[in-house]
Design an enzyme around this catalytic site. Sequence first.
Site, PDB file in Angstrom:
ATOM      1  N   ASP A  97       0.800  -1.234   0.000  1.00  0.00           N
ATOM      2  CA  ASP A  97       0.000   0.000   0.000  1.00  0.00           C
ATOM      3  C   ASP A  97       0.832   1.284   0.000  1.00  0.00           C
ATOM      4  OD1 ASP A  97       1.028  -0.364   2.507  1.00  0.00           O
ATOM      5  OD2 ASP A  97      -0.863  -0.301   3.588  1.00  0.00           O
ATOM      6  N   HIS A  98       2.048   1.223   0.545  1.00  0.00           N
ATOM      7  CA  HIS A  98       2.815   2.461   0.717  1.00  0.00           C
ATOM      8  C   HIS A  98       3.572   2.904  -0.534  1.00  0.00           C
ATOM      9  CE1 HIS A  98       1.930   1.936   4.913  1.00  0.00           C
ATOM     10  NE2 HIS A  98       2.643   2.972   5.268  1.00  0.00           N
ATOM     11  N   ASP A 162       3.587  -1.175  11.568  1.00  0.00           N
ATOM     12  CA  ASP A 162       3.114   0.149  11.184  1.00  0.00           C
ATOM     13  C   ASP A 162       2.488   0.777  12.420  1.00  0.00           C
ATOM     14  OD1 ASP A 162       2.365   1.770   8.461  1.00  0.00           O
ATOM     15  OD2 ASP A 162       0.981   2.160  10.109  1.00  0.00           O
ATOM     16  N   ARG A 450      -1.221  12.326   9.971  1.00  0.00           N
ATOM     17  CA  ARG A 450       0.100  12.914  10.223  1.00  0.00           C
ATOM     18  C   ARG A 450       0.225  14.218   9.462  1.00  0.00           C
ATOM     19  NH1 ARG A 450       3.397   7.933  11.168  1.00  0.00           N
ATOM     20  NH2 ARG A 450       2.716   7.645  13.296  1.00  0.00           N
ATOM     21  N   SER A 643       6.388   7.247  13.124  1.00  0.00           N
ATOM     22  CA  SER A 643       6.346   5.952  12.437  1.00  0.00           C
ATOM     23  C   SER A 643       7.032   4.822  13.199  1.00  0.00           C
ATOM     24  CB  SER A 643       7.029   6.140  11.092  1.00  0.00           C
ATOM     25  OG  SER A 643       7.492   4.934  10.586  1.00  0.00           O
ATOM     26  N   ARG A 645       8.932   2.800  11.484  1.00  0.00           N
ATOM     27  CA  ARG A 645      10.015   2.386  10.581  1.00  0.00           C
ATOM     28  C   ARG A 645      11.318   2.161  11.336  1.00  0.00           C
ATOM     29  NH1 ARG A 645       9.468   8.319   7.946  1.00  0.00           N
ATOM     30  NH2 ARG A 645       7.349   7.540   7.848  1.00  0.00           N
TER      31      ARG A 645
HETATM   32  C1  MIC Z   1       3.404   6.387   8.592  1.00  0.00           C
HETATM   33  O1  MIC Z   1       2.210   6.642   8.652  1.00  0.00           O
HETATM   34  O2  MIC Z   1       4.284   7.159   8.983  1.00  0.00           O
HETATM   35  C2  MIC Z   1       3.818   5.057   8.008  1.00  0.00           C
HETATM   36  C3  MIC Z   1       4.473   5.323   6.730  1.00  0.00           C
HETATM   37  O3  MIC Z   1       2.693   4.265   7.792  1.00  0.00           O
HETATM   38  C4  MIC Z   1       4.767   4.407   8.996  1.00  0.00           C
HETATM   39  C5  MIC Z   1       5.401   3.188   8.510  1.00  0.00           C
HETATM   40  C6  MIC Z   1       6.554   3.412   7.603  1.00  0.00           C
HETATM   41  O4  MIC Z   1       7.311   4.355   7.755  1.00  0.00           O
HETATM   42  O5  MIC Z   1       6.734   2.572   6.721  1.00  0.00           O
HETATM   43  C7  MIC Z   1       4.137   4.115  10.363  1.00  0.00           C
HETATM   44  O6  MIC Z   1       3.213   4.785  10.735  1.00  0.00           O
HETATM   45  O7  MIC Z   1       4.642   3.255  11.081  1.00  0.00           O
HETATM   46 FE1  SF4 Z   2      -0.576   4.625   5.066  1.00  0.00          FE
HETATM   47 FE2  SF4 Z   2       0.555   5.323   7.393  1.00  0.00          FE
HETATM   48 FE3  SF4 Z   2      -0.878   7.067   5.946  1.00  0.00          FE
HETATM   49 FE4  SF4 Z   2      -2.089   5.103   7.136  1.00  0.00          FE
HETATM   50  S1  SF4 Z   2      -0.953   6.754   8.143  1.00  0.00           S
HETATM   51  S2  SF4 Z   2      -2.466   5.795   5.058  1.00  0.00           S
HETATM   52  S3  SF4 Z   2      -0.612   3.451   6.960  1.00  0.00           S
HETATM   53  S4  SF4 Z   2       1.044   6.121   5.383  1.00  0.00           S
END
Ligand code: MIC
Ligand code: SF4
Length: 749
Positions: A97-98, A162, A450, A643, A645
């Site tokens: 999805d990312h 995640d 975010r 995140s 990550r």
């Molecule tokens: C996000 O919302 O920041 C992400 C991208 O979903 C991350 C995961 C990632 O960095 O791959 C998260 O929330 O953990």
């Molecule tokens: Fe994707 Fe993270 Fe955004 Fe949710 S918050 S849509 S998991 S990047």
Amino acid sequence: MDLSRTPIELVESVYKSLTENIATLRERKGTPLTLAEKILFGHAKDPSSISLEKGEDYGDFAPDRVAMQDATAQMALLQFMQAGMEKTAVPSTVHCDHLIQAYEGATSDLEVANKTHKEVFDFLRSASQKYGIGFWGPGAGIIHQVVLEQYAFPGGMMIGTDSHTPNAGGLGMVAIGVGGADAVDVMAGMPFNTKIPKLIGVKLTGSLSGWTSPKDIILKVAEILTVKGGTNAIVEYFGEGTTSISTTGKATITNMGAEIGATCSIFPFDSKGQDYLVSTGRSDIAELAETRMDLLTADQEVLDEPEKYFDQVIEIDLDTLEPHIVGPHTPDLARSITDLKEDVEENEYPIKISSALIGSCTNSSYEDIGRAAFIAREAAKHGLKAKVPLMVTPGSEQTRATIERDGYLKDLEDIGATVLANACGPCIGQWKRDDIKEGESNSIVSSFNRNFPARNDGNAETLSFIGSPETVIGLALGGRLDFNFLSDTLTDKDGNEISLSPPVADELPDAGFETTLEGFIQPGEGEVDVVIDPESNRLQALVPFTPFESDNYHSMTVLMKANGKCTTDHISPAGKWLQYRGHLENISQNLFIGVNNAFTENAGEGINQLDNSVMPLPDIAKSYHEEGVNWIAVGDENYGEGSSREHAAMEPRFRGCKVVLVKSFARIHEANLKKQGILPLTFENKEDYDLIDQEDKITIKNLEEIAPDVPVVISIEKTGGETKDIKANHSLSDEQIEWFKAGSALNSI
Ligand code: MIC
Ligand code: SF4
């Protein structure tokens, strides 16, 4: 085993062990239990001996499931491959999805993504086939929405790579966001080890109505608790107000618990949960759950006297709650829509909105899109259109097909919306924008979760505001941040003044969901090869990190001192860097590029101590790595917010970082640092942060004797040779000390 859904047998066995484990817990505690305690301790590896010391001790748990998304699954699976297992020990899934970039709309964006990321998708697909993992290909949906629709069940426990994994808490699950190394443990049959969380109770009174929606509840909670207020705590919602919120609305709230740093958030199971399970084709689970409300709700005594059982209780009256909007740059900068106008003027935020975006894992349910479509339909009747580009990201193919069938997508398209792929897209910086130049200040509004600088379009000058989907549509029709859709009017094509009516929509589709498993692949039976091309710039097999040697902690160089907010997006941003999530060396070129370094002027810059030149921080880290310089990073409050990550921990580790010393940590990031063998320390005295200068040499004394709960002594050597000793705390348990000594948790398996 069918990996496309949670089989009823799994739920039955979970309820059986919950029953036994909760009985043990009752005996040990002798007090009534909150829902969070029931489900969390009900999943303890050993309920008779697990510590009940909240906020202090660590405990071992046995989650029922693991979910991973494409951007984090690469590193998780690369680590899992090192563990030498044949299959995963618990049911696990991967969701693509990312990596899909939003540009022209779903069909062509997906085509491009399938080409651009072929190597990575092939790797994830073949590794899933090999290790018995369910695979959801690109376009099938966003991890959390798919999990809610297919896998979540009340009373279950899951972990996901995640941070928004707690989305499943809307259906009564303890669902925790973790780094890949934690997922590897559980997939390898080991326990999930985490700090025993504290308990925050949120009592909801009254009921939602009009423009106010579940999103406004969590924005209010974020305002009250701030981005670090939920750290190492489970947030449990209760009270009559919970019963008026749909399951997907509850999931919006638990999803964004990540924004306050909570371990997870949870709602009690109720009739809305039953309706949701039935509507998503899981009547068997709905029927079973209905018979076990004792496991799926808090004890009555807790509801009667919450102050006695929670560490903190906050109360929100839904009758008086107004639509809220948060931002820019942080999810806890909140105000009501009525107060926005004044705030915008005072702070001189660009008043014209440049783009409006709805959807994401947080707000893309049937109900969300239905309410947005209601407003769009009304506006279209008057010939009105969105005054700014409007984008919609559906959360799953199942929901997308249903909202298309029921005409909602058309309603949105009629006012000018572009429908993007069922993927993260602009929420994670996968947004190719032609309308705004790099460095151009502009305001966007979204229903995402975010809003850190540069998050959505890579431009740190984009001010990102977050509200509910209905708020975003209201603002898109007004085109300006100072348009208050509650009281202001719009002028239609005939010059009439139009007020927007509050949205009304069904929570669930009358005709049921368009059930589809499009994009899902069951794991195969036969032999599968997982090939990593050694020449690849997308994937790189991992080399184990070296074990502990005390000399490495002597006279360390200070690489940078982060000043103010330092999220994982500052440490290892996403956007264009997502392409290197499976290649540690290549992604390390982004290390710290968003950090505001106290020693230099521009973000992402530092002073190389080898030649005194001002350089990008990732280049300094690289040169220290090549020259064998051991280094330390220093940080402020809530370091590593955001995140899950683990790249934000693996990159510094790879480049020779030994210690991260900060005022305070966000939970997942601290855990990731430990897993990867970096020593996370917090100043005993927060003012000591000010003592650290660029030229200092830092020594951590007596690390051979490191022991749980014993602070370490840090000696700061100044350029003149004089030294000053300060104390710092670590939170390593005995087991984590073993990881540290072995070089990483993976080395100690
Ligand atoms: C996000 O919302 O920041 C992400 C991208 O979903 C991350 C995961 C990632 O960095 O791959 C998260 O929330 O953990
Ligand atoms: Fe994707 Fe993270 Fe955004 Fe949710 S918050 S849509 S998991 S990047």
